[in-house]
Design a protein around this motif. Structure first.
Motif, mmCIF file in Angstrom:
data_model
loop_
_atom_site.group_PDB
_atom_site.id
_atom_site.type_symbol
_atom_site.label_atom_id
_atom_site.label_comp_id
_atom_site.label_asym_id
_atom_site.label_seq_id
_atom_site.Cartn_x
_atom_site.Cartn_y
_atom_site.Cartn_z
ATOM 1 N N ASP A 1 51.165 -21.210 -13.368
ATOM 2 C CA ASP A 1 50.965 -21.556 -11.955
ATOM 3 C C ASP A 1 51.996 -22.560 -11.451
ATOM 4 O OD1 ASP A 1 48.857 -19.813 -11.795
ATOM 5 O OD2 ASP A 1 47.294 -21.364 -11.794
ATOM 6 N N GLY A 2 52.516 -23.387 -12.348
ATOM 7 C CA GLY A 2 53.538 -24.349 -11.940
ATOM 8 C C GLY A 2 54.742 -23.668 -11.317
ATOM 9 N N PHE A 3 55.148 -22.554 -11.869
ATOM 10 C CA PHE A 3 56.312 -21.820 -11.356
ATOM 11 C C PHE A 3 56.023 -21.177 -10.003
ATOM 12 C CE2 PHE A 3 57.105 -22.021 -15.897
ATOM 13 C CZ PHE A 3 58.437 -22.383 -15.940
ATOM 14 N N LYS A 4 54.774 -20.909 -9.716
ATOM 15 C CA LYS A 4 54.402 -20.235 -8.468
ATOM 16 C C LYS A 4 54.403 -21.183 -7.270
ATOM 17 C CE LYS A 4 51.636 -16.786 -10.839
ATOM 18 N NZ LYS A 4 50.290 -16.331 -11.166
ATOM 19 N N GLN A 5 54.625 -22.461 -7.523
ATOM 20 C CA GLN A 5 54.625 -23.427 -6.429
ATOM 21 C C GLN A 5 55.881 -23.333 -5.565
ATOM 22 O OE1 GLN A 5 53.807 -27.316 -7.989
ATOM 23 N NE2 GLN A 5 51.847 -26.678 -8.851
ATOM 24 N N LYS A 6 56.857 -22.623 -6.054
ATOM 25 C CA LYS A 6 58.083 -22.405 -5.280
ATOM 26 C C LYS A 6 58.301 -20.899 -5.208
ATOM 27 C CE LYS A 6 62.908 -23.850 -5.091
ATOM 28 N NZ LYS A 6 64.002 -24.472 -5.838
ATOM 29 N N ASP A 7 58.470 -20.393 -4.011
ATOM 30 C CA ASP A 7 58.523 -18.943 -3.784
ATOM 31 C C ASP A 7 59.569 -18.208 -4.605
ATOM 32 O OD1 ASP A 7 56.405 -18.968 -2.044
ATOM 33 O OD2 ASP A 7 57.658 -19.132 -0.253
ATOM 34 N N ASP A 8 60.745 -18.765 -4.726
ATOM 35 C CA ASP A 8 61.814 -18.024 -5.396
ATOM 36 C C ASP A 8 61.945 -18.365 -6.885
ATOM 37 O OD1 ASP A 8 62.722 -20.587 -4.869
ATOM 38 O OD2 ASP A 8 64.795 -19.950 -4.511
ATOM 39 N N ALA A 9 61.040 -19.166 -7.417
ATOM 40 C CA ALA A 9 61.097 -19.523 -8.846
ATOM 41 C C ALA A 9 60.512 -18.398 -9.695
ATOM 42 C CB ALA A 9 60.338 -20.816 -9.088
ATOM 43 N N ILE A 10 61.183 -18.132 -10.796
ATOM 44 C CA ILE A 10 60.723 -17.103 -11.731
ATOM 45 C C ILE A 10 60.444 -17.766 -13.068
ATOM 46 C CG2 ILE A 10 61.350 -14.996 -12.969
ATOM 47 C CD1 ILE A 10 63.152 -14.308 -10.559
ATOM 48 N N SER A 11 59.250 -17.561 -13.563
ATOM 49 C CA SER A 11 58.862 -18.154 -14.840
ATOM 50 C C SER A 11 59.495 -17.386 -15.988
ATOM 51 C CB SER A 11 57.344 -18.129 -14.996
ATOM 52 O OG SER A 11 56.988 -18.482 -16.321
ATOM 53 N N PRO A 12 60.203 -18.091 -16.886
ATOM 54 C CA PRO A 12 60.722 -17.425 -18.080
ATOM 55 C C PRO A 12 59.644 -17.312 -19.171
ATOM 56 C CG PRO A 12 61.463 -19.702 -18.021
ATOM 57 C CD PRO A 12 60.679 -19.467 -16.760
ATOM 58 N N LEU A 13 58.443 -17.770 -18.855
ATOM 59 C CA LEU A 13 57.365 -17.814 -19.848
ATOM 60 C C LEU A 13 56.188 -16.897 -19.518
ATOM 61 C CD1 LEU A 13 57.264 -21.699 -20.276
ATOM 62 C CD2 LEU A 13 58.411 -20.041 -21.757
ATOM 63 N N THR A 14 56.345 -16.049 -18.523
ATOM 64 C CA THR A 14 55.221 -15.226 -18.066
ATOM 65 C C THR A 14 54.578 -14.434 -19.203
ATOM 66 O OG1 THR A 14 56.128 -15.075 -15.840
ATOM 67 C CG2 THR A 14 54.532 -13.391 -16.470
ATOM 68 N N LYS A 15 55.373 -13.730 -19.985
ATOM 69 C CA LYS A 15 54.795 -12.933 -21.078
ATOM 70 C C LYS A 15 54.096 -13.821 -22.093
ATOM 71 C CE LYS A 15 55.590 -9.502 -24.668
ATOM 72 N NZ LYS A 15 54.322 -9.856 -25.244
ATOM 73 N N ARG A 16 54.724 -14.909 -22.466
ATOM 74 C CA ARG A 16 54.118 -15.820 -23.441
ATOM 75 C C ARG A 16 52.816 -16.420 -22.906
ATOM 76 N NH1 ARG A 16 56.570 -17.096 -27.959
ATOM 77 N NH2 ARG A 16 58.687 -16.395 -28.279
ATOM 78 N N ASN A 17 52.814 -16.805 -21.633
ATOM 79 C CA ASN A 17 51.592 -17.356 -21.046
ATOM 80 C C ASN A 17 50.477 -16.324 -21.029
ATOM 81 O OD1 ASN A 17 52.592 -19.969 -20.533
ATOM 82 N ND2 ASN A 17 53.482 -19.331 -18.590
ATOM 83 N N LYS A 18 50.820 -15.083 -20.709
ATOM 84 C CA LYS A 18 49.818 -14.011 -20.715
ATOM 85 C C LYS A 18 49.293 -13.771 -22.130
ATOM 86 C CE LYS A 18 51.299 -11.466 -16.622
ATOM 87 N NZ LYS A 18 51.893 -10.244 -16.091
ATOM 88 N N ASP A 19 50.187 -13.838 -23.117
ATOM 89 C CA ASP A 19 49.765 -13.645 -24.512
ATOM 90 C C ASP A 19 48.820 -14.760 -24.959
ATOM 91 O OD1 ASP A 19 51.329 -11.376 -24.548
ATOM 92 O OD2 ASP A 19 52.883 -12.213 -25.860
ATOM 93 N N VAL A 20 49.166 -16.005 -24.635
ATOM 94 C CA VAL A 20 48.285 -17.127 -24.984
ATOM 95 C C VAL A 20 46.932 -16.949 -24.303
ATOM 96 C CG1 VAL A 20 47.900 -19.622 -24.713
ATOM 97 C CG2 VAL A 20 50.132 -18.791 -25.455
ATOM 98 N N PHE A 21 46.959 -16.548 -23.046
ATOM 99 C CA PHE A 21 45.715 -16.329 -22.306
ATOM 100 C C PHE A 21 44.858 -15.278 -23.007
ATOM 101 C CE2 PHE A 21 42.919 -14.503 -19.212
ATOM 102 C CZ PHE A 21 42.535 -15.552 -18.393
ATOM 103 N N GLN A 22 45.468 -14.130 -23.333
ATOM 104 C CA GLN A 22 44.698 -13.043 -23.962
ATOM 105 C C GLN A 22 44.226 -13.399 -25.361
ATOM 106 O OE1 GLN A 22 44.858 -8.615 -23.681
ATOM 107 N NE2 GLN A 22 46.837 -9.089 -22.758
ATOM 108 N N LEU A 23 45.089 -14.032 -26.150
ATOM 109 C CA LEU A 23 44.680 -14.435 -27.497
ATOM 110 C C LEU A 23 43.506 -15.416 -27.429
ATOM 111 C CD1 LEU A 23 48.171 -14.888 -29.195
ATOM 112 C CD2 LEU A 23 46.459 -13.144 -29.769
ATOM 113 N N SER A 24 43.568 -16.328 -26.479
ATOM 114 C CA SER A 24 42.478 -17.288 -26.302
ATOM 115 C C SER A 24 41.207 -16.589 -25.839
ATOM 116 C CB SER A 24 42.875 -18.375 -25.303
ATOM 117 O OG SER A 24 44.023 -19.065 -25.744
#
Length: 190
Positions: free
Chosen positions: A148-171
């Protein structure tokens, strides 16, 4: 006679190993089916692939042992995510200041989860599933906070999206297993 005995012994060991593998594979499949049916955030194939990637799950004899593996999978994933964040921060290439700030925040958030996961494992082993649930939920929050930190700026792209999704699903998988075990504990079937 000794050749026959050796052949018989070898075949017996192979047959037992195969039977154990089939039982474990069935445990993984049934657990992932239950997890994905009770939580729409859990993808069945992701669950199967995650467990199959860790040889410890191949030895799990029951849901309790598989649950412990699931928490350790989170820890492994977060360790790799932290390493990737540090690598991104240490690259010679100049980072956008906003992205750098987000990565620093993610590093802080994920670094805090190591203690939380250690405590979650301790609670899990002590069968304090309610306490374990709270700690695993905070790990889910860490992945969401980072993304969500990356979403605070419209043109920012998170380089961690896949990893964050994986952590979310594993958890979410670990939480689902903890909840299954807690229900069994409350019913008195454990």
């Amino acid at each position: 006679m000794s050749h026959f005995y050796f052949l018989f012994l070898t075949l017996t060991i192979l047959l037992c190993s195969f039977h154990s593998f089939v039982d474990c594979n069935r445990l993984i499949q049934q657990t992932c089916k239950n997890c994905s049916e009770t939580d729409s955030n859990i993808n069945y194939q992701f669950c199967i692939t995650s467990f199959q990637s860790d040889r410890r799950s191949h030895c799990a004899k029951n849901l309790y042992e598989l649950g412990l593996v699931s928490i350790k999978l989170i820890r492994h994933n977060i360790t790799d995510t932290n390493a990737q964040i540090k690598e991104l921060l240490n690259k010679k290439k100049k980072l956008d200041p906003f992205v750098k700030e987000c990565l620093d925040d993610c590093l802080d958030v994920y670094s805090d989860t190591f203690t939380t996961l250690r405590e979650a494992i301790r609670d899990y082993r002590a069968k304090r599933y309610g306490d374990c649930n709270v700690k695993l939920s905070s790990v889910i929050d860490a992945s969401t906070t980072c993304e969500d930190g990356f979403k605070q700026k419209d043109d920012a792209i998170s380089p961690l999206t896949k990893r964050n999704k994986d952590v979310f699903q594993l958890s979410a998988i670990a939480l689902s297993i903890v909840n299954m075990l807690n229900i069994d504990k409350l019913k008195g079937t454990l």
